[in-house]
Motif scaffolding. Structure first.
Motif, PDB file in Angstrom:
ATOM      1  N   LYS A  24       0.891  -1.735  -0.407  1.00  0.00           N
ATOM      2  CA  LYS A  24      -0.202   0.394   0.003  1.00  0.00           C
ATOM      3  C   LYS A  24       1.138   0.627   0.058  1.00  0.00           C
ATOM      4  CE  LYS A  24      -3.917   1.734   2.090  1.00  0.00           C
ATOM      5  NZ  LYS A  24      -5.399   1.609   3.339  1.00  0.00           N
ATOM      6  N   ALA A  25       1.975   1.462   0.816  1.00  0.00           N
ATOM      7  CA  ALA A  25       2.804   2.370   0.797  1.00  0.00           C
ATOM      8  C   ALA A  25       3.528   2.538  -0.662  1.00  0.00           C
ATOM      9  CB  ALA A  25       4.132   2.153   1.188  1.00  0.00           C
ATOM     10  N   LEU A  26       4.325   1.609  -1.026  1.00  0.00           N
ATOM     11  CA  LEU A  26       4.593   1.582  -2.263  1.00  0.00           C
ATOM     12  C   LEU A  26       4.020   1.987  -3.357  1.00  0.00           C
ATOM     13  CD1 LEU A  26       6.560  -1.522  -2.942  1.00  0.00           C
ATOM     14  CD2 LEU A  26       7.519   0.219  -2.870  1.00  0.00           C
ATOM     15  N   LYS A  27       2.290   1.830  -3.474  1.00  0.00           N
ATOM     16  CA  LYS A  27       1.370   1.858  -4.565  1.00  0.00           C
ATOM     17  C   LYS A  27       1.300   3.680  -4.238  1.00  0.00           C
ATOM     18  CE  LYS A  27      -3.787   1.668  -5.703  1.00  0.00           C
ATOM     19  NZ  LYS A  27      -5.082   0.419  -5.515  1.00  0.00           N
ATOM     20  N   GLN A  31       3.106   7.276  -7.096  1.00  0.00           N
ATOM     21  CA  GLN A  31       1.485   7.929  -7.410  1.00  0.00           C
ATOM     22  C   GLN A  31       2.318   9.656  -7.900  1.00  0.00           C
ATOM     23  OE1 GLN A  31      -1.911   8.005  -5.177  1.00  0.00           O
ATOM     24  NE2 GLN A  31      -1.774   5.953  -6.071  1.00  0.00           N
ATOM     25  N   ARG A  32       3.669   9.335  -7.154  1.00  0.00           N
ATOM     26  CA  ARG A  32       4.911  11.063  -7.421  1.00  0.00           C
ATOM     27  C   ARG A  32       3.816  11.753  -6.082  1.00  0.00           C
ATOM     28  NH1 ARG A  32       7.480  12.035 -13.084  1.00  0.00           N
ATOM     29  NH2 ARG A  32       7.463  13.751 -11.453  1.00  0.00           N
ATOM     30  N   PRO A  33       3.810  11.545  -4.865  1.00  0.00           N
ATOM     31  CA  PRO A  33       3.312  12.487  -4.126  1.00  0.00           C
ATOM     32  C   PRO A  33       4.384  13.275  -3.911  1.00  0.00           C
ATOM     33  CG  PRO A  33       2.792  10.606  -3.333  1.00  0.00           C
ATOM     34  CD  PRO A  33       3.530  10.528  -4.215  1.00  0.00           C
ATOM     35  N   HIS A  34       4.088  14.608  -3.186  1.00  0.00           N
ATOM     36  CA  HIS A  34       5.260  15.147  -2.524  1.00  0.00           C
ATOM     37  C   HIS A  34       5.621  14.568  -1.297  1.00  0.00           C
ATOM     38  CE1 HIS A  34       7.254  19.843  -2.485  1.00  0.00           C
ATOM     39  NE2 HIS A  34       7.179  18.683  -0.629  1.00  0.00           N
ATOM     40  N   ILE A  35       6.672  14.779  -1.634  1.00  0.00           N
ATOM     41  CA  ILE A  35       7.531  13.937  -0.101  1.00  0.00           C
ATOM     42  C   ILE A  35       7.783  14.549   0.675  1.00  0.00           C
ATOM     43  CG2 ILE A  35       9.145  12.189   0.700  1.00  0.00           C
ATOM     44  CD1 ILE A  35       7.140  10.846  -1.408  1.00  0.00           C
ATOM     45  N   SER A  54      14.645   3.675  -3.854  1.00  0.00           N
ATOM     46  CA  SER A  54      14.789   3.456  -4.988  1.00  0.00           C
ATOM     47  C   SER A  54      13.433   3.479  -6.158  1.00  0.00           C
ATOM     48  CB  SER A  54      15.248   1.833  -5.150  1.00  0.00           C
ATOM     49  OG  SER A  54      14.261   1.308  -3.948  1.00  0.00           O
ATOM     50  N   HIS A  55      11.932   3.714  -5.170  1.00  0.00           N
ATOM     51  CA  HIS A  55      10.581   3.815  -5.121  1.00  0.00           C
ATOM     52  C   HIS A  55      10.034   4.821  -5.575  1.00  0.00           C
ATOM     53  CE1 HIS A  55      10.827   0.277  -3.973  1.00  0.00           C
ATOM     54  NE2 HIS A  55      10.872   0.025  -2.429  1.00  0.00           N
ATOM     55  N   LEU A  56      11.625   6.222  -4.927  1.00  0.00           N
ATOM     56  CA  LEU A  56      10.899   7.861  -5.342  1.00  0.00           C
ATOM     57  C   LEU A  56      10.259   7.963  -6.235  1.00  0.00           C
ATOM     58  CD1 LEU A  56      13.460   9.179  -3.065  1.00  0.00           C
ATOM     59  CD2 LEU A  56      11.501   8.754  -2.646  1.00  0.00           C
ATOM     60  N   ASN A  57      10.577   7.803  -7.622  1.00  0.00           N
ATOM     61  CA  ASN A  57      10.180   7.259  -9.225  1.00  0.00           C
ATOM     62  C   ASN A  57       9.838   9.256  -9.703  1.00  0.00           C
ATOM     63  OD1 ASN A  57       9.550   6.391 -11.239  1.00  0.00           O
ATOM     64  ND2 ASN A  57       6.690   7.225 -11.303  1.00  0.00           N
ATOM     65  N   GLY A  58      10.914  10.081  -9.347  1.00  0.00           N
ATOM     66  CA  GLY A  58      11.303  11.448  -9.490  1.00  0.00           C
ATOM     67  C   GLY A  58       9.887  12.330  -8.684  1.00  0.00           C
ATOM     68  N   ALA A  59       9.626  11.679  -7.450  1.00  0.00           N
ATOM     69  CA  ALA A  59       8.726  12.532  -6.791  1.00  0.00           C
ATOM     70  C   ALA A  59       9.913  13.988  -5.830  1.00  0.00           C
ATOM     71  CB  ALA A  59       8.183  11.649  -5.862  1.00  0.00           C
ATOM     72  N   PRO A  60       9.128  15.522  -5.499  1.00  0.00           N
ATOM     73  CA  PRO A  60       9.870  15.790  -5.654  1.00  0.00           C
ATOM     74  C   PRO A  60      10.152  15.682  -3.873  1.00  0.00           C
ATOM     75  CG  PRO A  60       7.438  16.880  -5.436  1.00  0.00           C
ATOM     76  CD  PRO A  60       7.625  15.514  -6.510  1.00  0.00           C
TER      77      PRO A  60
END
Length: 237
Positions: A24-27, A31-35, A54-60
């Protein structure tokens, strides 16, 4: 029309092993929320960020400074400043995720942030995603049952020494003592006084580089413990 606000996700990323993060956390992270991640006001290092790198996927990514102090006024001012920054992102219609070690509502900065955010905006939408705690991971690592049958267990803080251990030991079957690094000798002395030295195990940096398990805790006397250290005391063998 009032613009739709974003959702705040409180995400527990587990105790340290990057594989101990929930689907659930990975999902949500996909979605690339603001981290947002907590960092000490003295440095910018975040173990939680390392775990999900490794899971950030370009998220800010943005680190929020939380001072390491017991001054309540200083703490409350920092919480409010951080909460207002989170609300700025949500008010723009973007989702935000605050990541934290272990579980977001167990000895976590997220609990303070959540209370402050809701105080400023009671209508804010918050989704909390639980995470595996360090003490569950340590119990698994050492094969220590935390509770069986009608038994109970207590999780207490060792931040002020052995006081909580002494309070808890007669009320439960197993005690998990977190935050032990600063007052290790006091805690070890209490275990000896209570006749529980041979019922205790110390786990440091569970799931991380430098992980250690010490079954003979008496041998730790006089030795500094890593910051992420805990003691599990099971009264019954």
């Amino acid at each position: 029309m009032t613009p739709k606000k974003g959702t705040l996700y409180g995400i527990g990323v587990g105790p340290g092993d990057p594989e101990l993060i929930t689907l659930k956390a990975l999902k949500v992270l996909e979605q690339r929320p603001h981290i947002f991640a907590a960092a000490s006001s003295k440095n910018t290092y975040s173990l939680a960020l390392d775990i999900i790198h490794s899971h950030l996927n370009g998220a800010p990514v943005e680190q929020l400074p939380f001072p390491m102090t017991r001054d309540q006024q200083v703490l409350e001012e920092a919480w409010e400043k951080c909460a207002r920054r989170v609300l700025e992102v949500l008010d723009e219609g973007r989702d935000a995720a605050f990541i934290t070690l272990g579980d977001p509502l167990t000895f976590s900065t997220f609990g303070y942030l959540l209370k402050t955010v809701r105080g400023l905006d009671p209508a804010v939408r918050v989704v909390t995603i639980p995470g595996i705690t360090s003490y569950h991971a340590a119990a698994a690592l050492t094969g220590t049952p935390l509770g069986e049958g009608e038994e109970s267990f207590l999780v207490v803080s060792g931040a002020l020494g052995a006081a909580k251990l002494r309070e808890a030991v007669d009320k439960t079957d197993t005690v998990v003592l977190l935050k032990t690094y600063r007052h290790a000798d006091d805690i070890l002395a209490a275990l000896e006084e209570l006749g529980l030295t041979d019922r205790a195990v110390c786990v440091s940096r569970c799931g991380l580089d430098g992980e250690t398990v010490v079954q003979d805790v008496a041998g730790l006397k006089g030795r500094p413990l890593p910051y992420l250290s805990m003691v599990i005391v099971r009264k019954k063998k």
